[in-house]
Design a protein around this motif. Structure first.
Motif, PDB file in Angstrom:
ATOM      1  N   UNK A 164       0.885  -1.164   0.000  1.00 51.09           N
ATOM      2  CA  UNK A 164       0.000   0.000   0.000  1.00 51.09           C
ATOM      3  C   UNK A 164       0.920   1.211   0.000  1.00 51.09           C
ATOM      4  N   UNK A 165       0.962   1.943  -1.101  1.00 52.57           N
ATOM      5  CA  UNK A 165       2.057   2.895  -1.308  1.00 52.57           C
ATOM      6  C   UNK A 165       1.595   4.349  -1.223  1.00 52.57           C
ATOM      7  N   UNK A 166       2.513   5.183  -0.702  1.00 52.13           N
ATOM      8  CA  UNK A 166       2.261   6.620  -0.582  1.00 52.13           C
ATOM      9  C   UNK A 166       2.984   7.421  -1.652  1.00 52.13           C
ATOM     10  N   UNK A 167       3.632   6.773  -2.577  1.00 53.64           N
ATOM     11  CA  UNK A 167       4.378   7.391  -3.674  1.00 53.64           C
ATOM     12  C   UNK A 167       5.323   8.479  -3.164  1.00 53.64           C
ATOM     13  N   UNK A 168       5.152   9.726  -3.608  1.00 55.51           N
ATOM     14  CA  UNK A 168       6.174  10.760  -3.429  1.00 55.51           C
ATOM     15  C   UNK A 168       6.186  11.399  -2.041  1.00 55.51           C
ATOM     16  N   UNK A 169       5.085  11.312  -1.300  1.00 53.76           N
ATOM     17  CA  UNK A 169       4.904  12.046  -0.049  1.00 53.76           C
ATOM     18  C   UNK A 169       4.826  13.548  -0.330  1.00 53.76           C
ATOM     19  N   UNK A 170       4.325  14.307   0.638  1.00 53.33           N
ATOM     20  CA  UNK A 170       4.104  15.752   0.460  1.00 53.33           C
ATOM     21  C   UNK A 170       4.751  16.491   1.622  1.00 53.33           C
ATOM     22  N   UNK A 171       5.605  17.452   1.303  1.00 52.22           N
ATOM     23  CA  UNK A 171       6.305  18.238   2.323  1.00 52.22           C
ATOM     24  C   UNK A 171       6.307  19.703   1.919  1.00 52.22           C
ATOM     25  N   UNK A 172       6.585  20.555   2.885  1.00 54.34           N
ATOM     26  CA  UNK A 172       6.668  21.994   2.611  1.00 54.34           C
ATOM     27  C   UNK A 172       7.992  22.331   1.947  1.00 54.34           C
ATOM     28  N   UNK A 173       7.976  23.341   1.116  1.00 55.51           N
ATOM     29  CA  UNK A 173       9.217  23.836   0.519  1.00 55.51           C
ATOM     30  C   UNK A 173      10.202  24.155   1.647  1.00 55.51           C
ATOM     31  N   UNK A 174      11.401  23.619   1.555  1.00 54.30           N
ATOM     32  CA  UNK A 174      12.401  23.824   2.593  1.00 54.30           C
ATOM     33  C   UNK A 174      12.227  22.930   3.796  1.00 54.30           C
ATOM     34  N   UNK A 175      11.275  21.982   3.723  1.00 49.39           N
ATOM     35  CA  UNK A 175      10.962  21.172   4.894  1.00 49.39           C
ATOM     36  C   UNK A 175      11.221  19.699   4.734  1.00 49.39           C
ATOM     37  N   UNK A 176      12.125  19.312   3.811  1.00 48.11           N
ATOM     38  CA  UNK A 176      12.454  17.894   3.701  1.00 48.11           C
ATOM     39  C   UNK A 176      13.792  17.732   2.997  1.00 48.11           C
ATOM     40  N   UNK A 177      14.367  16.530   3.168  1.00 48.17           N
ATOM     41  CA  UNK A 177      15.652  16.198   2.555  1.00 48.17           C
ATOM     42  C   UNK A 177      15.613  16.356   1.032  1.00 48.17           C
ATOM     43  N   UNK A 178      16.798  16.637   0.423  1.00 52.72           N
ATOM     44  CA  UNK A 178      18.093  16.843   1.064  1.00 52.72           C
ATOM     45  C   UNK A 178      18.322  18.319   1.378  1.00 52.72           C
ATOM     46  N   UNK A 179      19.089  18.558   2.414  1.00 56.34           N
ATOM     47  CA  UNK A 179      19.518  19.915   2.738  1.00 56.34           C
ATOM     48  C   UNK A 179      20.955  20.114   2.248  1.00 56.34           C
ATOM     49  N   UNK A 180      21.389  21.353   2.209  1.00 49.06           N
ATOM     50  CA  UNK A 180      22.767  21.639   1.836  1.00 49.06           C
ATOM     51  C   UNK A 180      23.062  21.480   0.360  1.00 49.06           C
ATOM     52  N   UNK A 181      22.034  21.563  -0.492  1.00 50.53           N
ATOM     53  CA  UNK A 181      22.233  21.448  -1.937  1.00 50.53           C
ATOM     54  C   UNK A 181      22.561  22.828  -2.504  1.00 50.53           C
ATOM     55  N   UNK A 182      23.485  22.888  -3.422  1.00 50.11           N
ATOM     56  CA  UNK A 182      23.900  24.160  -3.999  1.00 50.11           C
ATOM     57  C   UNK A 182      22.710  24.901  -4.613  1.00 50.11           C
ATOM     58  N   UNK A 183      22.645  26.185  -4.378  1.00 51.73           N
ATOM     59  CA  UNK A 183      21.566  27.005  -4.935  1.00 51.73           C
ATOM     60  C   UNK A 183      21.738  27.223  -6.436  1.00 51.73           C
ATOM     61  N   UNK A 184      22.885  26.842  -6.997  1.00 53.93           N
ATOM     62  CA  UNK A 184      23.112  26.996  -8.428  1.00 53.93           C
ATOM     63  C   UNK A 184      22.370  25.958  -9.259  1.00 53.93           C
ATOM     64  N   UNK A 185      21.947  24.884  -8.621  1.00 53.61           N
ATOM     65  CA  UNK A 185      21.278  23.822  -9.369  1.00 53.61           C
ATOM     66  C   UNK A 185      19.898  24.276  -9.814  1.00 53.61           C
ATOM     67  N   UNK A 186      19.630  24.176 -11.100  1.00 52.43           N
ATOM     68  CA  UNK A 186      18.316  24.539 -11.616  1.00 52.43           C
ATOM     69  C   UNK A 186      17.297  23.488 -11.218  1.00 52.43           C
ATOM     70  N   UNK A 187      17.663  22.207 -11.337  1.00 55.24           N
ATOM     71  CA  UNK A 187      16.787  21.108 -10.959  1.00 55.24           C
ATOM     72  C   UNK A 187      17.302  20.512  -9.653  1.00 55.24           C
ATOM     73  N   UNK A 188      16.690  20.878  -8.566  1.00 52.77           N
ATOM     74  CA  UNK A 188      17.145  20.402  -7.260  1.00 52.77           C
ATOM     75  C   UNK A 188      16.533  19.033  -6.965  1.00 52.77           C
ATOM     76  N   UNK A 189      17.335  18.060  -6.534  1.00 52.48           N
ATOM     77  CA  UNK A 189      16.764  16.763  -6.167  1.00 52.48           C
ATOM     78  C   UNK A 189      15.912  16.902  -4.917  1.00 52.48           C
ATOM     79  N   UNK A 190      14.894  16.081  -4.798  1.00 55.52           N
ATOM     80  CA  UNK A 190      14.027  16.140  -3.627  1.00 55.52           C
ATOM     81  C   UNK A 190      13.506  14.753  -3.302  1.00 55.52           C
ATOM     82  N   UNK A 191      13.373  14.468  -2.017  1.00 54.87           N
ATOM     83  CA  UNK A 191      12.844  13.185  -1.582  1.00 54.87           C
ATOM     84  C   UNK A 191      11.349  13.179  -1.425  1.00 54.87           C
ATOM     85  N   UNK A 192      10.674  14.318  -1.682  1.00 54.33           N
ATOM     86  CA  UNK A 192       9.216  14.404  -1.573  1.00 54.33           C
ATOM     87  C   UNK A 192       8.722  15.454  -2.549  1.00 54.33           C
ATOM     88  N   UNK A 193       7.416  15.501  -2.738  1.00 51.80           N
ATOM     89  CA  UNK A 193       6.819  16.555  -3.564  1.00 51.80           C
ATOM     90  C   UNK A 193       6.628  17.778  -2.677  1.00 51.80           C
TER      91      UNK A 193
END
Length: 461
Positions: free
Chosen positions: A174-203
């Motif tokens: 029974x799957x929750x797929x991407x999960x939902x988090x607030x902007x700035x409220x989930x991993x990963x932290x410390x990613x360079x602000x230069x990245x246009x496409x930032x990786x994220x562990x949730x939507x």
């Protein structure tokens, strides 16, 4: 081509058959004895065990026989005599297929979180999920409530469906797929602000409309439940937990989910985060570290489950060097026995979730029930948490969670009596899912019930 000669032969044969029938006079035809039809490979008609655990009554039945037709249980009897159509599993205890109510089958934390997101391909991580799912099933977990795939978009839906179709081994997911988090409220932290496409562990969302849209998108793609992050640490380095999604944002997602008939889990560890999530109408609180007596009563009154994931946090202590993160983890682990006892005493329903996020952990999911007993639950309460309560939380308690007539034939045999020694859950000898043998320790010893099963070592032995 049909010739005149062949027609004549046919008439002769027909006449001989007719004459034989007439010569038989009034004698009734004698039907040949027919042997019982053998079940398909990997299936049995029933199993017998020295003991069977009934989570509803909280008791052990002796000399129990469970009869099966297709994927369903048709009868459960106590003290039944030996029957050649029933497989005798011997001096073991049958329990319902166990349920992990908080898993991350697609995650493997053998590297840092950021490295997992950016260095592993989606296809490779999916294959890791296949291996993790197999280990969970062979450890006796026939169902899993998977609370987020950690950056794999909707790959967990594909794994769920592949398992359901029998393409790969694994628990019913029974799957929750991407999960939902607030902007700035989930991993990963410390990613360079230069990245246009930032990786994220949730939507990541900001605002009510984005929360609604994320909920609708995930349900449209096939999510069975939604996972919300009500709070989270403020960044790397062990900063204090803070509420992230607002009550209104969470309520917007909850309303969409409940209208569509789906449940909502909320990661919430702080008092305010838990209060916010309960106020928004979620169905379960995941972790719940700082829950006090007042918020636990609120959870009880609103029927909100607690999935405390205690074993995962105890296991993390070896992963962190001295510093702020380890200090906070030590505080959490030290307080968890209080949380477990307080939730039990308040009448909050507890379901087990191992929260494994590494391949080395999947297959050891019974550690959650074992740890709950160490923290104050009785073995019977922990067994209920990993069977019946998990089924209630999923909303499938009419189909799984206990061994009863009409329910799906998910059966697990363990050595010993887990109502007396909860560690028995780590010694699984037989697993049946949907009425088919999924794991039998005799596949290794040579007396297999299902010779078509793949062979391999048991993950917990």
């Amino acid at each position: 081509m049909v010739t005149a000669r062949s027609k004549g032969v046919r008439r002769l044969l027909f006449g001989m058959l007719l004459l034989g029938g007439l010569l038989g006079g009034c004698q009734a035809p004698v039907a040949a004895a027919k042997a019982p039809e053998a079940p398909p490979p990997g299936r049995v008609r029933g199993v017998r065990a020295a003991r069977l655990f009934d989570p509803k009554a909280g008791r052990i039945m002796s000399n129990a026989v469970v009869r099966i037709e297709g994927d369903r249980i048709v009868s459960v009897s106590e003290g039944a005599p030996a029957d050649p159509t029933v497989v005798d599993l011997g001096d073991v205890t049958l329990i319902p297929g166990m349920i992990d109510s908080h898993s991350h089958i697609m995650a493997n934390g053998d590297k840092s979180y950021l490295e997992m997101l950016v260095e592993k391909s989606e296809s490779y991580r999916t294959l890791e999920g296949v291996a993790n799912a197999r280990n969970m099933l062979r450890a006796g977990f026939t169902s899993a409530r998977d609370c987020g795939n950690e950056g794999l978009m909707y790959a967990d839906i594909s794994l769920r469906d592949a398992i359901a179709k029998g393409l790969v081994e694994g628990p019913r997911m029974f799957v929750a797929t991407r999960a939902i988090a607030a902007v700035g409220g989930y991993f990963p932290f410390g990613v360079s602000s230069d990245l246009v496409q930032r990786p994220s562990g949730a939507q990541l969302v900001s605002g009510i409309e984005e929360a609604r849209r994320a909920a609708r998108e995930q349900i449209q793609h096939g999510a069975d439940l939604l996972k919300l992050y009500a709070d989270f640490p403020g960044g790397p380095g062990g900063l204090p937990v803070r509420p992230t999604l607002t009550v209104d944002e969470m309520k917007a997602a909850v309303d969409i989910a409940h209208t569509a008939g789906h449940k909502v889990a909320a990661h919430a560890t702080s008092k305010q985060g838990i209060r916010n999530a309960v106020a928004a109408g979620v169905d379960s609180i995941e972790h719940g570290h700082d829950a006090d007596a007042e918020v636990l009563r609120l959870m009880r009154d609103r029927g909100v489950f607690l999935v405390p994931t205690v074993a995962a946090y105890a296991g993390l202590l070896t992963d962190f060097p001295p510093g702020p993160r380890r200090d906070r983890l030590l505080k959490i682990v030290a307080d968890q026995p209080r949380l477990v006892r307080a939730a039990r005493d308040a009448g909050v329903k507890i379901a087990t979730g191992f929260d494994a996020a590494a391949s080395k952990d999947d297959g050891h999911n019974a550690m959650e029930a074992i740890t709950l007993v160490a923290y104050g639950l009785s073995p019977v309460e922990a067994l209920r948490a990993t069977t019946l309560r998990g089924a209630e939380l999923i909303g499938w308690d009419d189909r799984i969670g206990s061994i009863e007539k009409g329910k799906i034939a998910d059966l697990v045999a363990v050595e010993g009596d887990p109502t007396k020694e909860i560690h028995a859950l780590g010694h699984v000898t037989f697993v049946m899912k949907d009425g088919a043998v999924a794991w039998d320790v005799r596949d290794v010893t040579g007396a297999s019930l299902s010779p078509t099963r793949p062979r391999g070592p048991h993950p917990t032995r």
